[in-house]
Scaffold this motif. Sequence first.
Motif, PDB file in Angstrom:
ATOM      1  N   GLU A 401       0.837  -1.200   0.000  1.00 32.68           N
ATOM      2  CA  GLU A 401       0.000   0.000   0.000  1.00 32.68           C
ATOM      3  C   GLU A 401       0.870   1.247   0.000  1.00 32.68           C
ATOM      4  O   GLU A 401       1.901   1.301   0.674  1.00 32.68           O
ATOM      5  N   THR A 403       0.364   4.046   1.404  1.00 31.13           N
ATOM      6  CA  THR A 403       0.483   4.661   2.746  1.00 31.13           C
ATOM      7  C   THR A 403       1.592   3.997   3.556  1.00 31.13           C
ATOM      8  O   THR A 403       2.366   4.669   4.244  1.00 31.13           O
ATOM      9  N   THR A 406       4.929   5.071   2.157  1.00 26.56           N
ATOM     10  CA  THR A 406       5.257   6.441   2.553  1.00 26.56           C
ATOM     11  C   THR A 406       5.810   6.480   3.972  1.00 26.56           C
ATOM     12  O   THR A 406       6.791   7.187   4.258  1.00 26.56           O
TER      13      THR A 406
END
Length: 419
Positions: A401, A403, A406
Amino acid sequence: MLPRFCKLYSNLTQEINIDKEIERVFQLLDKEEDKKLEVIRLYLLMHHGVRTSFMDKHGLATYLRTEEVDVDMLIGIYDVLDQTFSRGYPNFIFEFQLDEEVTLNNLKDKIEQCLPSMEEKSYKDDVFIFIKRIGIVTILDGSILKFPVTYEKFKEQVDFGGVKTKGESESRSTFDVIFDSVTRLCYIQCGDRNQSTAVHKVIQKHVTRTFKTFHPFSVSRKKRETVVENEYALDKQTIILLDFMQKSINVHNHEINDYLSVAFANKNQEKKVRSVRLSGNNLLESYEVGDRVRLGDQIKSVRFQLRFKTESDAYEIVTVYIDFQATLKIQYSNLQNTLNICPINRHLIATLTNSLNKLYKEQEVQADLNEIIAIAKVRDSAFLANVLGKIKDDVYELSIEQTDKTVVLEVINRYLIGE
């Protein structure tokens, strides 16, 4: 998640290094395979407490890929094979002092008389190890006495009455023994420590009324007299040898231009010897070396390339291996002219003696320790940045993912900018 990626990267690097070291070991197994496998089994037992049962190269390859084998163990296996079977020029170093009024010519006469040519001599009645002089005793340049010997070990047989007798020959080797009257050093030029010990004992027993002293050159014994002010976390032998390698050697047209490896023994595990592969002309630029020095580990051996000036004013480079354990051993490879062995021996022993005889003052030792720590910290930071940079590249390629990706990248970036 970051520790997980660090571990994955570390494991990958370890596997690559293991493959490389296994390949190097197998390059040394092209001849005398059985003897070399026996040396490997003995090394693993003596230095790592590991009993093994492999009988051929396939069995060895299987064992070397088990979890209990690491890169350090493989480096140790390579080094012991290289040292034991090398076609280089080994020298076990002994010190001697002749009795008063005994000259080098007198020593020549005594050796000819007490070690007759082609006559076997032993140092103990129930030990079937024999030394035999097989050539003439010569004196070169008025200062070097040299003669060839054969070492032969026989199997021990016991008859029904319990009497030990000499069996068939088990091993045999031929090499030179050299007495250097300039330095009062004896060089026994064999590759095996047991062979050098046998020659030493035979000369001690049979060449009588000649030597005032004749004993191994031992760094462990000599360092007891070396004065190091106050107590430090650094090992005393390591302090002396760092001075020897970084300062003393590099004089009088001799210079270390490339360090190849250095082996340490952990102060808390005396038998655990760790080898560090190196390159470059600054020993302490290696993070691993700096780390081991500051932790108080003891330098056991070192291998480097030495650039030196010959008597004909030409410069040559020779690979030097020095083992500081027990009797000092110096071994040369890639040597163009064997006549250079004695001059290099003289230089190395003289400069090692200078380092052993130094007074190591508190301020100087502390300055060296600070330099070691500073270099280790710089290398530590650079190493971590390099690893994190590669992990960052790998994260970009992961199918996770965005997210999560990140979050991981933000953590890595904080490390890289020092937050």
